[in-house]
Every structure is written in C-alpha cells, then in structure tokens.
Design a protein around this motif. Structure first.
Motif, short mmCIF file in Angstrom:
data_model
loop_
_atom_site.label_atom_id
_atom_site.label_comp_id
_atom_site.label_asym_id
_atom_site.label_seq_id
_atom_site.Cartn_x
_atom_site.Cartn_y
_atom_site.Cartn_z
N PRO A 49 43.92 25.67 17.37
CA PRO A 49 42.81 25.45 18.29
C PRO A 49 43.29 25.28 19.72
O PRO A 49 44.49 25.15 19.99
CB PRO A 49 42.19 24.15 17.76
CG PRO A 49 43.36 23.41 17.20
CD PRO A 49 44.26 24.46 16.60
N GLU B 250 39.51 21.11 21.21
CA GLU B 250 38.87 21.83 20.11
C GLU B 250 39.42 21.34 18.77
O GLU B 250 40.57 21.58 18.44
CB GLU B 250 39.15 23.33 20.23
CG GLU B 250 38.58 23.99 21.45
CD GLU B 250 38.98 25.45 21.54
OE1 GLU B 250 38.57 26.09 22.53
OE2 GLU B 250 39.70 25.96 20.68
N SER C 132 39.57 22.00 14.88
CA SER C 132 39.43 23.26 14.14
C SER C 132 38.14 23.33 13.35
O SER C 132 37.57 24.39 13.14
CB SER C 132 40.63 23.45 13.21
OG SER C 132 40.65 22.45 12.21
N TYR D 93 36.77 26.96 13.96
CA TYR D 93 37.25 27.93 12.97
C TYR D 93 36.55 27.86 11.62
O TYR D 93 36.51 28.87 10.90
CB TYR D 93 38.75 27.74 12.75
CG TYR D 93 39.63 28.16 13.91
CD1 TYR D 93 39.46 29.40 14.53
CD2 TYR D 93 40.63 27.31 14.39
CE1 TYR D 93 40.26 29.78 15.59
CE2 TYR D 93 41.44 27.69 15.44
CZ TYR D 93 41.25 28.93 16.04
OH TYR D 93 42.05 29.30 17.09
#
Length: 329
Positions: A72, A76, A78, A82
């Motif tokens: 990430p 951010e 993950s 994601y």
C-alpha cells in the motif's frame, strides 16, 4: 512498446557436471547471493515488526502460480485499497497473495525505514514459496519495492515483475507544494523531484532480472506532471490515456480502473513489461475491472481524508532525511 534488452547468461554443462548436478541440490540465485554475503545493508527495523505487518494466503508454500505482494501507499491500509479489487482478483486467478497490511506510522516517515518492510516481505515470500514473486505497489508502495531492489542485491533474483500504480519515481510537484513553507513530513521531502532520495533511486538503471512497469494517469491530482513524475529512466512508463485517451482516473480511483488493471495483468502474464499495444482497447468501455466488489470499493472514499489527516498530524521537519551510507554515491 519497446522493452529494455536483457542479458541472459548461458551455461554449458559437461557430462561430469551433469552427473554431479543429479546428485547435488544447487542453491537458488537468491540463496547464492545471500551465501556470498551480498545481502545488502542490515535491516534496522526489528524482524518481529516486519513480520507482523505481512499477511499471506495459506497456499503460498505450495504456489502453483507466481505469488504477488501488494504494497500500500501513504496512509493506506491494504484492507481499504486492495481487499475489494486486486487482492480479490488475484485470488480468483489462483495466485497466492501477500499484503503489507499498513505502512509503519502510516508511511509518513523516512522512506528508507519504510522500505525495509518490502525487503523483508520479498525475502519471506520467496523463501516460503521457493519461487520468484511479483510486486504490485500503489503510490509510495511502488517506490518502496523499487528502492528495495536497488539497494539489496539479493532481491532482484527473487522477483519477476514490479508493477506500480501512480508511483512518483521522478518525484511529484505536489510534494513541492506541500514543502513550500520549508517544513513538511519526511516522506514529502523525499517525494520532491529535486530530492536526494529521488536522485539516489534513479541514478543507476533498474537492476537486471525483474521487469518494471510504471502505470500512471495524466489526471492524477497528486502525482504530476505526467508522464515525467512516474518515469523510471529506461523502464516502461505508460499512462492509461495511452491506451484509452478519454479516461480520467485520479490517484485513488486508478486502483479500480479497468485499463490500469489490463496493463497490470499484461505485465504479470507475459515476459517483459506491460505492452500498451498488446493490451488493446477492450477495457476502454469499462469503468472498473470485472473482479471489483463495487460496494467494497466505497472504502476509497475515506482515504483522501485519511491522507490529509496523516500529513497534517505527522512530525514535520525542516529538511529531507539524510541518505544512509549505502545509498550515497
């Protein structure tokens, strides 16, 4: 799209050597590099902290396909960038996936420290899987992978592809604005086009072995000017608008963009870097790629505020962190 030529060595075995090879297990290139004492600078972060940040799917040890590490970017986790997209899609393809769950301190500190998480993750994945891994990184995530491969000599033999989304290898003008008053977080100093960190990263060619594909957008509000900001000299740097001229993904929505995903898949599925001509225009009629969990994608909405909060609450310094000895000329 032209690809950077590679030099591939060849080995001629004699009959005696062939017989010996049948009886002796030879070390992998990565193991050989480590055994030769060429593992690069020692990691300063405790191994327990590095290991705690890495989460892997249970099939990593028996990987039938190239495992993928997802890294990430700044501020951010993950789970938010994601889980609903790339992690889901790669698992549906049958690929083992590992993620660095979140960067230490939200990734606002010295990138030289943060990059150690990528170093450890690549080594751990390669050791467990017994095969090369590929890396996908968003924003700072791509920079961490590139820095790791540049300065830890055992890593290139462990990696197949590095694919980055909106990663400012050349630095970003947004960082210049952030640091205009003479104080800003460490990572912002290092994101500037004139930063010593950027110069250290790109002063030498990307190491032989792994392929680097940098994917960006001309409408990225944080990483500009395009395409210079996402360019690593000598490597493939492709804008989604090179494939679909009317697309306009921003920094975060690039994570769901169908054309960016088509370029990522092309890089992972073929020898060499992504090829915009090979990808074609089939993705141009789609907003997001097929595997995206659209309700889950709404988690992106809070990340802009999270990034702003991380920058505003980070420790501010009046200068860029000094380069560590291993990165100096």
């Amino acid at each position: 799209m032209p690809e950077r030529p590679r030099t591939r060595g060849s080995l001629r075995l004699t009959a005696l050597a062939a017989a010996l090879a049948a009886a002796v297990v030879l070390p992998s290139p990565a193991s050989a590099a480590a055994d030769a004492g060429d593992a690069g600078p020692p990691l300063e972060t405790p191994v327990a902290e590095l290991a705690a940040a890495l989460s892997c799917s249970p099939d990593l040890r028996d990987a039938a396909k190239t495992p993928v590490l997802l890294v990430p970017g700044t501020a951010e986790a993950s789970e938010y960038v994601y889980s609903w997209g790339y992690r889901k899609a790669l698992r549906e393809e049958g690929r083992p996936v590992c993620v660095i769950e979140a960067l230490p301190g939200q990734g606002v500190g010295d990138i030289q420290t943060t990059a150690e998480y990528a170093v450890h993750a690549i080594r751990q994945m390669n050791d467990v899987a017994g095969r090369k891994v590929s890396v996908i990184g968003h924003s700072q995530g791509g920079l961490l992978a590139a820095w790791a491969l540049r300065f830890w000599p055992d890593l290139p033999a462990r990696v197949d592809d590095v694919v980055s989304l909106a990663s400012p290898y050349g630095g970003s003008g947004f960082a210049d604005v952030t640091c205009a008053a003479g104080v800003c977080p460490a990572f912002a100093w290092q994101f500037r086009p004139s930063a010593a960190w950027v110069g250290a990263l790109t002063r030498e060619p990307f190491p032989d072995g792994p392929e680097l594909t940098s994917i960006g957008s001309r409408t990225d509000e944080l990483i500009w000017p395009a395409p210079a900001a996402t360019a690593y000299p000598g490597e493939v740097n492709v804008m989604v608008q090179d494939v679909c001229p009317l697309r306009a993904p921003g920094h975060m929505t690039l994570l769901a963009d169908a054309t960016a995903y088509a370029l990522v898949r092309d890089a992972l599925a073929n020898p060499g870097a992504a090829d915009a001509d090979r990808v074609g225009t089939s993705s141009c009629g789609k907003a997001v790629f097929d595997a995206v969990d659209v309700p889950g994608m709404t988690r992106l909405l809070g990340l802009a505020g999270g990034l702003a909060e991380a920058v505003l609450t980070a420790p501010y310094t009046t200068s860029e962190p000094p380069l560590r000895p291993y990165a100096r000329e």
